[in-house]
Design an enzyme around this catalytic site. Sequence first.
Site, mmCIF file in Angstrom:
data_model
loop_
_atom_site.group_PDB
_atom_site.id
_atom_site.type_symbol
_atom_site.label_atom_id
_atom_site.label_comp_id
_atom_site.label_asym_id
_atom_site.label_seq_id
_atom_site.Cartn_x
_atom_site.Cartn_y
_atom_site.Cartn_z
ATOM 1 C CB CYS A 2 -31.777 14.915 -55.428
ATOM 2 S SG CYS A 2 -30.762 16.240 -56.038
ATOM 3 N NE ARG A 27 -32.004 8.658 -55.714
ATOM 4 C CZ ARG A 27 -32.899 8.414 -56.664
ATOM 5 N NH1 ARG A 27 -33.467 7.247 -56.736
ATOM 6 N NH2 ARG A 27 -33.227 9.338 -57.541
ATOM 7 C CG ASN A 100 -35.081 14.370 -56.183
ATOM 8 O OD1 ASN A 100 -34.623 15.015 -55.241
ATOM 9 N ND2 ASN A 100 -35.308 13.068 -56.117
ATOM 10 C CD GLU A 481 -18.511 -1.517 -67.444
ATOM 11 O OE1 GLU A 481 -18.676 -0.377 -67.906
ATOM 12 O OE2 GLU A 481 -18.922 -1.834 -66.305
ATOM 13 C CE LYS A 485 -18.030 -0.320 -63.221
ATOM 14 N NZ LYS A 485 -19.049 -0.269 -64.229
ATOM 15 C CD GLU A 488 -17.818 3.587 -62.354
ATOM 16 O OE1 GLU A 488 -18.657 4.491 -62.385
ATOM 17 O OE2 GLU A 488 -18.048 2.435 -62.761
ATOM 18 C CG HIS A 504 -4.501 4.601 -86.041
ATOM 19 N ND1 HIS A 504 -4.037 4.877 -87.304
ATOM 20 C CD2 HIS A 504 -4.973 3.319 -86.085
ATOM 21 C CE1 HIS A 504 -4.244 3.839 -88.083
ATOM 22 N NE2 HIS A 504 -4.795 2.868 -87.371
ATOM 23 C CE LYS A 603 -26.514 1.764 -59.076
ATOM 24 N NZ LYS A 603 -25.406 1.163 -59.822
HETATM 25 C C1 F6R Z 1 -20.927 3.225 -64.151
HETATM 26 C C2 F6R Z 1 -22.354 3.480 -64.066
HETATM 27 C C3 F6R Z 1 -22.929 4.542 -64.919
HETATM 28 C C4 F6R Z 1 -24.337 4.169 -65.394
HETATM 29 C C5 F6R Z 1 -24.955 5.340 -66.164
HETATM 30 C C6 F6R Z 1 -26.321 4.977 -66.737
HETATM 31 O O1 F6R Z 1 -20.533 2.153 -63.339
HETATM 32 O O2 F6R Z 1 -23.059 2.856 -63.314
HETATM 33 O O3 F6R Z 1 -22.092 4.835 -65.999
HETATM 34 O O4 F6R Z 1 -24.259 3.033 -66.191
HETATM 35 O O5 F6R Z 1 -25.081 6.445 -65.328
HETATM 36 O O6 F6R Z 1 -27.215 4.650 -65.734
HETATM 37 P P1 F6R Z 1 -28.511 3.816 -66.009
HETATM 38 O O7 F6R Z 1 -28.107 2.461 -66.456
HETATM 39 O O8 F6R Z 1 -29.242 3.813 -64.695
HETATM 40 O O9 F6R Z 1 -29.291 4.524 -67.091
#
Ligand code: F6R
Length: 608
Positions: A2, A27, A100, A481, A485, A488, A504, A603
Amino acid sequence: MCGIICYTGKKKVIPILMDGLKRLEYRGYDSAGLAVVENGKTFMVKSKGKVSSLEAKLSDSSSEATFGIAHTRWATHGKPSEINAHPQFGCNNKVSVVHNGIIENYLEIKEELIEKGHEFTSDTDTEVIAHLIEQNFNGDLERAVLKSIEKLDGAFGIAAIHSDVDHKIVVVKRGSPIIIGIGENEYFAASDSTALAPYTNQMIYLSDDEMAVLNSTEYYIKNLSNEVLKKKVEFVDSDIYTNDKKGFEHFMLKEIFEQPETIENAFRGRIIESEGVSKLGGLEPVIDRLKNMKKLIIISCGTSYYSGLIGRYIFEELTELNVETEVASEFRYRKLKLDKNVAVLAISQSGETADTLAALKEAKRKGALLLGIVNGVGTSIPQLTDAGVYNHAGPEIGVASTKIYTSQLVILTLIALLIGRYQGMSFTEGKEIINAIKKLPDQIREILSNAKMIKEIALKYSVYNDFLYIGRLFNFPTAMEGALKLKEISYIHAEGYAAGEMKHGPISLIDENFPTVAIATDDLVLEKILSNMEEIKARDGKILAITNEGEKKVKKIADDIIAVPRTLPLLQPILNVIPLQLFAYYIADEKGCNIDKPRNLAKSVTVE
Ligand code: F6R
């Protein structure tokens, strides 16, 4: 997640609110709305979906209003709909509220208010705030808000207006960010400084349980005991807040390409070459405690968790510390024995992640030393920690984190270097690490110059529905990671595994339709990963390997390779992840996905 933007002043408010909403779009949200007041009457418009649909609804509006509040909502209570969008309002349409966070006890408040005759229209927790303020209002909005807050449990950032109270906006922060923007006879409030950047560089970051009262001629800040507070005005460099793709098709791609600069920003001015050590001003107040610390626990979520996992290996390599890395949402509920001899390091791009914040509060209660690596200057996490280091990487707009991840890895190395040099690391080793860090920006440029080749490989692999990513030691988190990527942003199923775990379980998945991305750069476990790759080949699995230039054995086994320059094994994940970011990006682009705003994601995750 939000977003809030509010304005009171002399300018037409709707264009300012709409611009703010667009800046908050990154966001993540599912509906949007605004409420403005003109000649004592509230004008409210809400819409499900994009801010552009709200804009379309406003196209005939001739409103001259000069104060109001607006919101982008990411559904928690009640599905995305126009009715559940904010602002929420009371029975007489005079109070409007944007919020929020989550009100945990909203059901009980709702029942009480229904008994008192209030009628509810939405499924949201937010609506109770509007009715409570209406119930407590006797001409004084500030008092009504204060009285209402007393009743609320949970985390929130709230802004409220009343059509009988000209130009006044009351905002409150508890657990969800609120930033005040100061202009010339005009004031703003927002949940994110990005929304304020075009209008002012003077900002005040509210702390928890603080309230700001804004009108067109003045502002003041109080605590919830009604005492006026003096808060520091921060001067924010608004240049770094430009929401401009600079010619790139997506913010994510722009941010991937910014990494040579963001890496440089992470170490510039923070190394003393002649002494083979780092210098981190933000940690100086606690350095004596830090160098004698026995245990470090790193807490974070998502991509920041993966950088924390690599951090564990880095600290183990360079310091005497006992290190654990834990997902913040788990850490907060564990019965851990913490005390002043334990340092808890939170890693967060946004500085606002609810789970990380709650985990830190738990660690504070138990007396641990709190540290942070955060990109969002002045956000909630740095307000809570005893000391920390900023990324200074500029805003990351693409929902998928890229440039902040690699910047976090550099900062983790600098912190480990600082502590390691107090704990017996030699000057020569310190110098070697510094030399390697300094080469990273050019090495990343070299990888980025191969983007076209990486795109060709990505297009070839874009036909598959499942991927396995494997790595070992420093590159086990790189595998996770890389998989994150891809999944997502492209919605393709991908799993990251420690390569040693293949036998395993996961190996049973392998066939000609289930490719593996193997992180096989030169380190002490390269031979082991080569064996895992052989096992995959023996089962007809396709392999794309990330390896070092000139690595012949990997080339022999893999179907495709992407070569990256060599660095120290502890820094190699910084280089290895760049092709994985590009690989995910090009596959998602080929599939026509909404790369900067993937479905269901936000975000800044400010709710648990
Ligand atoms: C994935 C991504 C999320 C953030 C997670 C933590 O690409 O961006 O997994 O890493 O939501 O967010 P922060 O770093 O803002 O605490």
